[in-house]
Write a protein that holds these residues in place. Sequence first.
Motif, short mmCIF file in Angstrom:
data_model
loop_
_atom_site.label_atom_id
_atom_site.label_comp_id
_atom_site.label_asym_id
_atom_site.label_seq_id
_atom_site.Cartn_x
_atom_site.Cartn_y
_atom_site.Cartn_z
N ILE A 68 -2.98 9.59 -28.47
CA ILE A 68 -4.19 8.75 -28.97
C ILE A 68 -4.88 7.96 -28.31
CG2 ILE A 68 -5.07 7.69 -31.15
CD1 ILE A 68 -2.72 8.89 -32.46
N THR A 69 -6.22 8.19 -27.71
CA THR A 69 -6.73 7.07 -27.08
C THR A 69 -7.83 6.09 -27.85
OG1 THR A 69 -8.56 8.68 -26.42
CG2 THR A 69 -6.72 8.55 -24.89
N GLY A 75 -12.22 7.51 -39.44
CA GLY A 75 -11.24 7.92 -39.34
C GLY A 75 -10.70 8.71 -38.59
N SER A 76 -11.63 9.47 -37.61
CA SER A 76 -11.21 10.48 -36.79
C SER A 76 -10.41 9.84 -35.71
CB SER A 76 -12.61 11.14 -36.33
OG SER A 76 -13.54 10.28 -35.59
N PHE A 77 -10.13 10.66 -34.75
CA PHE A 77 -9.30 10.21 -33.45
C PHE A 77 -10.00 10.72 -32.22
CE2 PHE A 77 -5.99 9.69 -36.80
CZ PHE A 77 -5.58 8.46 -36.44
N SER A 78 -9.84 10.19 -31.15
CA SER A 78 -10.16 10.85 -29.80
C SER A 78 -8.48 10.86 -29.28
CB SER A 78 -10.67 9.88 -28.88
OG SER A 78 -12.28 10.03 -29.36
N LEU A 95 -10.88 14.63 -33.12
CA LEU A 95 -10.42 15.37 -34.24
C LEU A 95 -10.45 14.40 -35.49
CD1 LEU A 95 -7.34 16.80 -32.29
CD2 LEU A 95 -9.47 17.91 -33.08
N GLN A 96 -10.53 15.35 -36.65
CA GLN A 96 -10.36 14.72 -37.89
C GLN A 96 -8.73 14.26 -37.99
OE1 GLN A 96 -12.74 13.63 -39.95
NE2 GLN A 96 -14.29 14.27 -38.31
N PRO A 97 -8.39 13.32 -39.04
CA PRO A 97 -7.20 12.78 -39.05
C PRO A 97 -6.06 13.90 -39.62
CG PRO A 97 -8.39 11.80 -40.79
CD PRO A 97 -9.57 12.52 -39.74
N GLN A 98 -6.59 14.78 -40.31
CA GLN A 98 -5.58 16.00 -40.70
C GLN A 98 -5.12 16.70 -39.57
OE1 GLN A 98 -9.02 15.70 -41.74
NE2 GLN A 98 -9.86 17.85 -42.04
N TYR A 99 -5.72 16.66 -38.39
CA TYR A 99 -5.27 17.47 -37.35
C TYR A 99 -4.61 16.67 -36.22
CZ TYR A 99 -8.45 20.60 -39.61
OH TYR A 99 -9.27 21.39 -40.44
N VAL A 100 -4.32 15.36 -36.55
CA VAL A 100 -3.60 14.57 -35.52
C VAL A 100 -2.37 13.84 -36.33
CG1 VAL A 100 -3.78 12.40 -34.22
CG2 VAL A 100 -5.94 13.95 -34.30
N HIS A 101 -1.23 14.21 -35.97
CA HIS A 101 0.06 13.80 -36.36
C HIS A 101 0.80 13.09 -35.46
CE1 HIS A 101 -1.04 17.18 -39.22
NE2 HIS A 101 -1.23 17.90 -37.88
N PRO A 102 0.60 11.60 -35.60
CA PRO A 102 1.40 10.66 -34.76
C PRO A 102 2.94 10.92 -34.82
CG PRO A 102 -0.30 9.53 -35.94
CD PRO A 102 -0.15 10.79 -36.65
N VAL A 103 3.70 10.96 -33.87
CA VAL A 103 5.08 10.81 -33.68
C VAL A 103 5.76 9.77 -33.16
CG1 VAL A 103 4.94 13.48 -33.98
CG2 VAL A 103 5.10 12.46 -31.66
N GLN A 104 6.84 9.36 -33.72
CA GLN A 104 7.39 8.12 -33.26
C GLN A 104 8.55 8.52 -32.01
OE1 GLN A 104 6.85 4.90 -34.36
NE2 GLN A 104 5.45 5.80 -35.70
N VAL A 105 7.81 8.68 -30.65
CA VAL A 105 8.36 9.02 -29.67
C VAL A 105 7.60 8.28 -28.42
CG1 VAL A 105 8.46 10.85 -27.86
CG2 VAL A 105 8.93 11.40 -30.14
N SER A 106 8.48 7.62 -27.63
CA SER A 106 7.61 6.64 -26.45
C SER A 106 6.84 7.43 -25.86
CB SER A 106 8.65 6.16 -25.79
OG SER A 106 9.38 7.04 -24.81
N VAL A 107 5.71 7.09 -25.38
CA VAL A 107 4.90 7.32 -24.37
C VAL A 107 5.58 8.01 -22.96
CG1 VAL A 107 2.57 7.01 -22.93
CG2 VAL A 107 2.85 6.11 -25.19
N GLU A 108 6.44 7.36 -22.72
CA GLU A 108 7.04 7.64 -21.33
C GLU A 108 7.90 8.91 -21.60
OE1 GLU A 108 7.38 4.54 -22.80
OE2 GLU A 108 6.04 3.50 -21.26
#
Length: 134
Positions: A68-69, A75-78, A95-108
Amino acid sequence: CFLIGVFVRTKLGQFLHTSLENRILHIAPGYPMIKSIVSQFLGRKEQPFSRVALAQPFQNDTLMTAFITDHHTDGSFSVFVPTGPNPTTGFIFHLQPQYVHPVQVSVEEAFRTVIGCGAGSSSLIRKYAEGRQP
């Protein structure tokens, strides 16, 4: 290489390195972004990517590792979806928020899966599945 490394640690070396970088390298196309990505991968402060997500850019069951940038007022994301094994190239999706699913994983950790062409992605999928459970 060792001598250059030692020299760059001196005040004169730091001055010359900074001058070279600011005057010459920053005008090179893509240099600032590549520097930010490599710095973040090495665990330094600069963070062009705020969070890891699994994105559905085609609005179907396809999931892509994304970073996510930006989060917009509507409410949308780039998101940036890197190509493996070179994470400095990729695609930008808005993308609209329903198509972006944040996960609790480190960027690394996510970068390692991109460089590994998907190897080690089980933690991404597991975190995604955990987040979807009621």
